[in-house]
Write a protein that holds these residues in place. Sequence first.
Motif, PDB file in Angstrom:
ATOM      1  N   GLY A 124      -5.001  -1.078  -5.619  1.00 55.13           N
ATOM      2  CA  GLY A 124      -5.633   0.333  -5.334  1.00 55.13           C
ATOM      3  C   GLY A 124      -5.630   0.264  -3.846  1.00 55.13           C
ATOM      4  N   ALA A 125      -5.727   1.690  -3.272  1.00 53.55           N
ATOM      5  CA  ALA A 125      -5.857   1.988  -2.053  1.00 53.55           C
ATOM      6  C   ALA A 125      -6.892   3.130  -1.786  1.00 53.55           C
ATOM      7  CB  ALA A 125      -4.407   2.227  -1.067  1.00 53.55           C
ATOM      8  N   LEU A 126      -7.442   3.391  -0.811  1.00 51.60           N
ATOM      9  CA  LEU A 126      -8.131   4.571  -0.245  1.00 51.60           C
ATOM     10  C   LEU A 126      -8.101   4.835   1.120  1.00 51.60           C
ATOM     11  CD1 LEU A 126     -12.094   5.115  -1.457  1.00 51.60           C
ATOM     12  CD2 LEU A 126     -11.399   5.647   0.845  1.00 51.60           C
ATOM     13  N   PHE A 127      -7.868   6.226   1.229  1.00 54.27           N
ATOM     14  CA  PHE A 127      -7.280   6.898   2.365  1.00 54.27           C
ATOM     15  C   PHE A 127      -8.430   7.799   2.724  1.00 54.27           C
ATOM     16  CE2 PHE A 127      -3.552   5.599   0.672  1.00 54.27           C
ATOM     17  CZ  PHE A 127      -2.767   4.841   1.873  1.00 54.27           C
ATOM     18  N   ALA A 128      -9.247   7.741   3.772  1.00 55.17           N
ATOM     19  CA  ALA A 128     -10.232   8.530   4.335  1.00 55.17           C
ATOM     20  C   ALA A 128     -10.219   8.676   5.932  1.00 55.17           C
ATOM     21  CB  ALA A 128     -11.720   8.148   4.021  1.00 55.17           C
ATOM     22  N   ARG A 129     -10.796   9.535   6.436  1.00 50.96           N
ATOM     23  CA  ARG A 129     -10.888  10.077   7.941  1.00 50.96           C
ATOM     24  C   ARG A 129     -12.026  10.631   8.049  1.00 50.96           C
ATOM     25  NH1 ARG A 129      -9.493  15.455   7.504  1.00 50.96           N
ATOM     26  NH2 ARG A 129      -8.525  16.118   5.511  1.00 50.96           N
ATOM     27  N   THR A 169     -13.975  12.511   4.839  1.00 49.96           N
ATOM     28  CA  THR A 169     -12.984  13.057   3.933  1.00 49.96           C
ATOM     29  C   THR A 169     -12.020  12.093   3.090  1.00 49.96           C
ATOM     30  OG1 THR A 169     -13.356  15.229   5.163  1.00 49.96           O
ATOM     31  CG2 THR A 169     -11.470  14.751   3.599  1.00 49.96           C
ATOM     32  N   ILE A 170     -12.402  11.892   2.153  1.00 57.02           N
ATOM     33  CA  ILE A 170     -11.665  10.980   1.390  1.00 57.02           C
ATOM     34  C   ILE A 170     -10.119  11.729   0.986  1.00 57.02           C
ATOM     35  CG2 ILE A 170     -11.135   9.549  -0.770  1.00 57.02           C
ATOM     36  CD1 ILE A 170     -14.369   9.357  -1.038  1.00 57.02           C
ATOM     37  N   ASP A 171      -9.183  11.339   1.792  1.00 54.48           N
ATOM     38  CA  ASP A 171      -7.904  12.151   1.400  1.00 54.48           C
ATOM     39  C   ASP A 171      -7.330  11.586   0.168  1.00 54.48           C
ATOM     40  OD1 ASP A 171      -7.829  13.463   4.025  1.00 54.48           O
ATOM     41  OD2 ASP A 171      -7.246  11.538   4.984  1.00 54.48           O
ATOM     42  N   ASN A 172      -7.237  10.237  -0.180  1.00 53.46           N
ATOM     43  CA  ASN A 172      -6.784  10.068  -1.722  1.00 53.46           C
ATOM     44  C   ASN A 172      -7.367   8.780  -1.952  1.00 53.46           C
ATOM     45  OD1 ASN A 172      -5.396  10.318  -3.903  1.00 53.46           O
ATOM     46  ND2 ASN A 172      -3.490   9.928  -2.878  1.00 53.46           N
ATOM     47  N   MET A 173      -7.494   8.557  -3.235  1.00 52.67           N
ATOM     48  CA  MET A 173      -7.880   7.140  -3.889  1.00 52.67           C
ATOM     49  C   MET A 173      -6.952   7.040  -5.159  1.00 52.67           C
ATOM     50  SD  MET A 173     -10.020   4.690  -4.779  1.00 52.67           S
ATOM     51  CE  MET A 173     -10.480   3.585  -5.937  1.00 52.67           C
ATOM     52  N   LEU A 174      -6.382   5.783  -5.202  1.00 50.76           N
ATOM     53  CA  LEU A 174      -5.253   5.372  -6.064  1.00 50.76           C
ATOM     54  C   LEU A 174      -5.684   4.002  -6.655  1.00 50.76           C
ATOM     55  CD1 LEU A 174      -3.819   6.051  -2.954  1.00 50.76           C
ATOM     56  CD2 LEU A 174      -2.041   6.763  -4.616  1.00 50.76           C
ATOM     57  N   PHE A 177      -3.557   7.469 -11.836  1.00 51.25           N
ATOM     58  CA  PHE A 177      -4.950   7.503 -11.004  1.00 51.25           C
ATOM     59  C   PHE A 177      -4.289   7.713  -9.434  1.00 51.25           C
ATOM     60  CE2 PHE A 177      -9.427   6.216 -11.261  1.00 51.25           C
ATOM     61  CZ  PHE A 177      -9.789   6.657 -10.056  1.00 51.25           C
ATOM     62  N   ASN A 178      -4.174   8.945  -9.389  1.00 52.85           N
ATOM     63  CA  ASN A 178      -3.639   9.400  -7.960  1.00 52.85           C
ATOM     64  C   ASN A 178      -4.262  10.732  -7.838  1.00 52.85           C
ATOM     65  OD1 ASN A 178      -2.268  10.086  -5.731  1.00 52.85           O
ATOM     66  ND2 ASN A 178      -0.107   9.128  -5.977  1.00 52.85           N
ATOM     67  N   VAL A 190       0.799  -1.155   0.212  1.00 55.68           N
ATOM     68  CA  VAL A 190       0.126  -0.233  -0.012  1.00 55.68           C
ATOM     69  C   VAL A 190       0.872   1.220   0.054  1.00 55.68           C
ATOM     70  CG1 VAL A 190      -1.762   1.358   1.353  1.00 55.68           C
ATOM     71  CG2 VAL A 190      -1.787  -1.196   0.919  1.00 55.68           C
ATOM     72  N   ALA A 191       2.015   1.331   0.798  1.00 61.71           N
ATOM     73  CA  ALA A 191       2.896   2.302   0.830  1.00 61.71           C
ATOM     74  C   ALA A 191       3.352   2.550  -0.684  1.00 61.71           C
ATOM     75  CB  ALA A 191       4.043   2.394   1.822  1.00 61.71           C
ATOM     76  N   GLN A 192       3.863   1.500  -1.239  1.00 60.56           N
ATOM     77  CA  GLN A 192       4.523   1.532  -2.395  1.00 60.56           C
ATOM     78  C   GLN A 192       3.561   2.016  -3.523  1.00 60.56           C
ATOM     79  OE1 GLN A 192       4.738  -2.420  -5.064  1.00 60.56           O
ATOM     80  NE2 GLN A 192       7.045  -1.911  -4.761  1.00 60.56           N
ATOM     81  N   ILE A 193       2.086   1.785  -3.482  1.00 63.99           N
ATOM     82  CA  ILE A 193       1.150   2.321  -4.478  1.00 63.99           C
ATOM     83  C   ILE A 193       1.110   3.952  -4.200  1.00 63.99           C
ATOM     84  CG2 ILE A 193      -1.356   2.586  -4.807  1.00 63.99           C
ATOM     85  CD1 ILE A 193      -1.643  -0.514  -4.098  1.00 63.99           C
ATOM     86  N   THR A 194       1.022   4.377  -3.174  1.00 60.04           N
ATOM     87  CA  THR A 194       1.156   5.918  -2.954  1.00 60.04           C
ATOM     88  C   THR A 194       2.551   6.373  -3.477  1.00 60.04           C
ATOM     89  OG1 THR A 194       2.454   6.114  -0.763  1.00 60.04           O
ATOM     90  CG2 THR A 194      -0.059   5.329  -0.646  1.00 60.04           C
TER      91      THR A 194
END
Length: 639
Positions: free
Chosen positions: A534-539, A546-551, A495-496, A485-489
């Motif tokens: 892929g990965a999705l970061f939200a809080r 809030t979706i911080d990022n979608m990759l 698609f980032n 997941v870190a590598q994907i970011t």
Amino acid sequence: MTTAATTSTEERQGPLDRLRGLQREGRIAAEYPSVPALLAEIAQGETAFADLARAGRLLAKQQAKDITALHEGVRPAAVAVAGHGIVDTLVPSLTAELARHGIPLTATVGDYDSWQRDLQDTGSDLYAPGTELALCLLDGQQIFDELPLPFTAEDVSRGLTAKLELIDRLAAQYGEHGPGTLVLNTLPLLSSHTRQLVDHRSRAELAAAWYEFNAGLLRLMARHARLHVVDLAPLVAETGPVRDTRLAAYAKVHLGEDLLARYAREVAHLLRSLRGQAKKVLVVDLDNTLWDGILGDDGADGIAAATTYRGEAFGRFQRTVKQIGSQGVLLAVSSKNDQEPVLAVLRDHPDMVLREADFVRVNANWQPKDGNLRDIAAKLNLGIDSFVFADDSPFECGLVASSLPQVAVVRLDEEPALHVERLLADGWFDVRELTAEDRRRAGQYRSEAGRQELLENTGSMEEYLAALDVRLEVSTVRDLELARVAQITLRTNQFNLTTERLQQADVRARIDDPAHLVLAVRSRDRFGDNGVVGALFARREGDVLTIDNMLLSCRVFARGIEQGTVATLLRHARDTGVTEVRAAYRPTAKNHKVRDFYPSLGFRVTEETPEGALRFTHDLADLPEVPGHLTLTFEPAQA
């Protein structure tokens, strides 16, 4: 005004002279995009490291802020340096090595013997906000400076054990409070130290304790996510003496310029990988690159990659390429040859270590090689800046270097014994950690042939997607997936949505925070398992998510995966009491195709900046549907 005579004069000058000219004329900042090409030429010379240090002294006269003010997308590196001895001589080489990758350096250098004090003090430059690398240069002299006199091998062993325990504690502290990556190094052992013990048994005990310390230091990387240790042993083997004895005695310079120059290159490789700029594709020539001879002239029986002295050198090169390809680097061919004879050699020639199945693409034709590289990039759906091109022809290397400056060009020559060394010299494929997906990547790209055949044999995109049988699993990140997941970011560019780059420690911190939701997106279909794509970061704050990022990996574009992931998240958000979902898009040179992704799912634009950044909101009143061809499992454990 540039005249023909001026241009001719510049062409006759060497790259270091051209760089001096830019510096004299005050044009380094304005011409910074051309600097990596000049440094690449310098790096090919017989005195490469010394000349790069000279180039670094010229570049260091130009402030990084002047460069970034003129060139959008150029991001300087903030590096703090400390050590036991005097370490200022590192800065010119580090300046040049980073500039080879288009990265200006902003460096701070600590006082003499300040590394331990600076690591203990969270207010030091090593902990300054924005610091990407904190370099603490260690040398063996500090161990002997702290020994009693007279000393024994046992004293050295105790001192090394205590030092390793101290470093372990300091690395943990930096991991908790430091902003970047702490970089340490193994300690060279000098004969002037071991020979102070006159009996061979004691020398052996001292050496054993020393190497155990270095091994322990390297193992600390597994304990501390923000720690990297550079092993100096291979660099010392290349450079010879660790230091100049007189400079060490009189000026406290315990690591010599030659060694520091190679250390600087390792640090530049590290920063490139931490920024997600590791290369992904190795494109190789064939004639006099993978084998000895010219297939079109000599025929299959006249080429060799074994059985002769030169042939064996090419065989070693093939084994190295195969080894690299086994670790997630995609291999491809661009060769001035006819396709069928090339494929016949790769399939049947007894000398070949590399076979057709090792390559994701074989372009054997008579078209210009820069065009072939563009074709391979298009077929793989990868940016051309993720490519390395290796060829023995100066003409072909020059063509690619001039027309595709984003491509890293490895100039091989007529001496095949040097092919391996030249390919590996710049660590183009170095990554922080290898993942399971890396090892499967070549096979995953090769399976695209089956998907392409299915697409060509179905009547519509809807029919194709239904037949593909895409199965999607979206859930919280498992421990074994953290590195991926870190590598994907770090490595996903197209698609980032916000291009926020995260190290493993950053991903772990979000996973451990109850307010954050970190999801891994896994995909498989009738042709195989794509793994984590892929990965999705939200809080969540109150009733707002809030979706911080979608990759998403470029390998799985246009299969509805991104729509299915976000549509399911929106439904989950509404079902858990969220009344509003926010998101953002930050434009880069590569992600413009996803600018309208959120609006396509019912998000409304709430803000647009002059730079093109967008903010969105979704009121969850009208939710998008999950594409009907997907079989989707959604298992969030947070938020």
